[in-house]
Enzyme design. Structure first.
Site, mmCIF file in Angstrom:
data_model
loop_
_atom_site.group_PDB
_atom_site.id
_atom_site.type_symbol
_atom_site.label_atom_id
_atom_site.label_comp_id
_atom_site.label_asym_id
_atom_site.label_seq_id
_atom_site.Cartn_x
_atom_site.Cartn_y
_atom_site.Cartn_z
ATOM 1 N N PHE A 1 11.680 -8.725 10.377
ATOM 2 C CA PHE A 1 10.531 -8.362 9.562
ATOM 3 C C PHE A 1 9.424 -7.973 10.518
ATOM 4 O O PHE A 1 9.258 -8.601 11.546
ATOM 5 C CB PHE A 1 10.090 -9.542 8.693
ATOM 6 C CG PHE A 1 11.082 -9.855 7.634
ATOM 7 C CD1 PHE A 1 11.000 -9.250 6.401
ATOM 8 C CD2 PHE A 1 12.113 -10.735 7.889
ATOM 9 C CE1 PHE A 1 11.937 -9.520 5.422
ATOM 10 C CE2 PHE A 1 13.057 -11.013 6.919
ATOM 11 C CZ PHE A 1 12.971 -10.410 5.672
ATOM 12 N N CYS A 2 8.712 -6.940 10.189
ATOM 13 C CA CYS A 2 7.739 -6.464 11.153
ATOM 14 C C CYS A 2 6.525 -5.905 10.451
ATOM 15 O O CYS A 2 6.571 -5.593 9.277
ATOM 16 C CB CYS A 2 8.313 -5.345 12.007
ATOM 17 S SG CYS A 2 10.054 -5.493 12.370
ATOM 18 N N THR A 3 5.448 -5.739 11.204
ATOM 19 C CA THR A 3 4.280 -5.023 10.715
ATOM 20 C C THR A 3 3.894 -4.010 11.784
ATOM 21 O O THR A 3 3.786 -4.366 12.957
ATOM 22 C CB THR A 3 3.102 -5.992 10.474
ATOM 23 O OG1 THR A 3 3.516 -7.004 9.554
ATOM 24 C CG2 THR A 3 1.897 -5.244 9.905
ATOM 25 N N ASN B 1 7.754 -4.050 5.521
ATOM 26 C CA ASN B 1 9.187 -3.838 5.287
ATOM 27 C C ASN B 1 9.472 -3.379 3.866
ATOM 28 O O ASN B 1 10.568 -3.612 3.339
ATOM 29 C CB ASN B 1 9.977 -5.111 5.616
ATOM 30 C CG ASN B 1 9.793 -5.530 7.052
ATOM 31 O OD1 ASN B 1 8.931 -6.350 7.364
ATOM 32 N ND2 ASN B 1 10.567 -4.931 7.940
ATOM 33 N N ARG C 1 2.525 -9.092 3.566
ATOM 34 C CA ARG C 1 1.787 -8.961 4.825
ATOM 35 C C ARG C 1 0.962 -7.678 4.835
ATOM 36 O O ARG C 1 0.088 -7.492 5.661
ATOM 37 C CB ARG C 1 2.776 -8.962 6.003
ATOM 38 C CG ARG C 1 3.397 -10.332 6.264
ATOM 39 C CD ARG C 1 4.644 -10.233 7.130
ATOM 40 N NE ARG C 1 5.758 -9.705 6.363
ATOM 41 C CZ ARG C 1 6.517 -8.683 6.748
ATOM 42 N NH1 ARG C 1 6.292 -8.084 7.893
ATOM 43 N NH2 ARG C 1 7.507 -8.246 5.978
#
Ligand SMILES: *[C@@H]1O[C@H](CO)[C@@H](O)[C@H](O)[C@H]1NC(C)=O
Ligand SMILES: *[C@@H]1O[C@H](CO)[C@@H](O)[C@H](O)[C@H]1NC(C)=O
Ligand SMILES: *[C@@H]1O[C@H](CO)[C@@H](O)[C@H](O)[C@H]1NC(C)=O
Ligand SMILES: *[C@@H]1O[C@H](CO)[C@@H](O)[C@H](O)[C@H]1NC(C)=O
Length: 353
Positions: A122-124, A285, A298
């Site tokens: 999971f990323c931003t 995501n 997020r």
């Protein structure tokens, strides 16, 4: 005597190393070690230093990864490993073989670890254009197995004739790129899209020899593309086994895009448009035109933080602060990167400890 001296130098060296690697690094972070990987030597030999220095840790990672792979997939991974040059493009096949030899483990294990990068990633990622027209790129990479991955996070400069062609942030043992910069051309990060049967799709896709693993495609772009639009085109239109978000920043004003990639073509390419007020783009995501699930939102805190910062206020440390906003920064975050293709020396990475 000689021996004492040697120990003395080691201890002083270690102290010095630990000072230099944490110098100026905010609390709760550490700067990763940087390696030069020489593109002028054979792929099999390029990663030896990295392999030697992380031998036991990489083996630990592999045993964790193997434990989460469905057992009935292993024979297919083995098929790829036994005919690696047929299934995997240059130079990645040779580099993975080099890791296997240096670590004294099977090629299949290395291949497996390289293919399943996106199990629960999971990323931003945020692209922004500042008041002077400079493009900035910031990202957090969140992952399962967080503890162990923090210990193998490294910065790599790929060099030819002593000059850095491109740089990536990666985990020792992985040859693909999820975070990279081609100096003065573009920066790129990958955020995972769609989860579920990814591993199966990936392995079956490779066996059909129609598709590239996402992280190898990104490294191809870093290695071969000399302008922003060529890189956008490559990442948009090359078939990949998995869906992905490609977040890209260029070296020129207005160059910023998020590609929402289906396996064969983009579902959407969303571009910066500072003239009409769209001076930043945020991707986590989820498709940007949908609402993220309340359990994993997020996006909203990231948008709030970058909006509050403002276009005039963008800097390395202010973007680090944006990426440190609660939820954007979470217990799964392994590292944060801030970079700007137009000013490549600003590229900075913090491992979250
Ligand atoms: C490599 O691993 C094998 C077992 O898998 C072991 O027998 C051999 O001694 C190892 N070689 C080295 C150089 O560590
Ligand atoms: C990672 O490194 C830290 C300290 O360097 C150590 O305490 C920890 O046990 C390591 N974690 C793993 C999973 O290897
Ligand atoms: C970008 O690179 C591609 C391929 O190398 C080339 O065909 C194209 O003309 C370049 N575009 C610009 C704007 O320089
Ligand atoms: C710069 O950002 C800080 C928060 O990080 C904010 O308090 C301040 O008002 C901003 N300054 C400007 C000129 O926007």
């Amino acid at each position: 005597m000689a021996r004492e001296c040697w120990i003395y130098y080691c201890v002083v060296g270690l102290l010095f190393a630990s000072f230099t690697t944490t110098k100026g690094s905010p609390a709760g972070t550490k700067i990763p070690k940087k390696y030069a990987v020489n593109l002028d030597v054979a792929p099999e030999k390029r990663w030896q230093q990295v392999a030697i220095e992380h031998k036991e840790l990489i083996k630990d990672v592999h045993s964790v990864i193997t434990s989460v792979i469905p057992e009935d997939l292993l024979p297919y991974v083995e098929l790829i490993a036994t005919d690696l040059d047929y299934y995997i493009a240059k130079p990645y096949a040779g580099e993975m073989r080099g890791f296997a030899a240096a670590l004294n483990i099977s090629v299949g294990d290395v291949v497996m670890a390289n293919l399943i990068y996106d199990v629960s990633a999971f990323c931003t990622s945020i692209i922004s254009q500042d008041a002077n027209g400079q493009i900035w790129h910031s990202r957090n990479l969140d992952y399962s197995f967080t503890d162990i991955l923090k210990n193998i996070t490294i910065a790599v400069d790929f060099q030819s004739k002593g000059v850095t062609e491109y740089s990536i942030i990666t985990y020792a043992g992985y040859v693909g790129a999820l975070t990279g910069q081609r100096p003065n051309v573009f920066t790129v990060t990958v955020d995972e899209r769609d989860q579920g049967s990814i591993i199966w799709n990936l392995v079956i896709g490779i066996l059909d020899k129609q598709v590239s693993p996402v992280s190898f495609l990104v490294r191809d772009a870093l290695a071969y593309d000399r302008n922003f639009s060529a890189a956008v085109d490559r990442l948009s239109y090359t078939a990949t086994a998995a869906d992905a978000y490609f977040i890209m920043g260029g070296a020129k004003e207005g160059e910023g895009a998020i590609i929402t990639k289906g396996r064969l073509a983009p579902d959407d390419v969303w571009k910066l448009d500072p003239a009409s007020g769209r001076w930043f783009l945020v991707e986590t995501n989820y498709d940007h035109w949908t609402t993220p699930p309340p359990s994993d939102n997020r996006r909203e805190p990231a948008i709030k933080a970058i909006s509050a910062l403002g276009q005039k206020n963008i800097s390395v440390m202010n973007l680090f602060d944006v990426m440190s906003t609660p939820k954007v920064l979470n217990p799964h975050t392994t590292y944060t990167v801030v970079m700007s293709a137009a000013k490549p020396s600003l590229m900075q990475t913090w491992i979250r400890i």
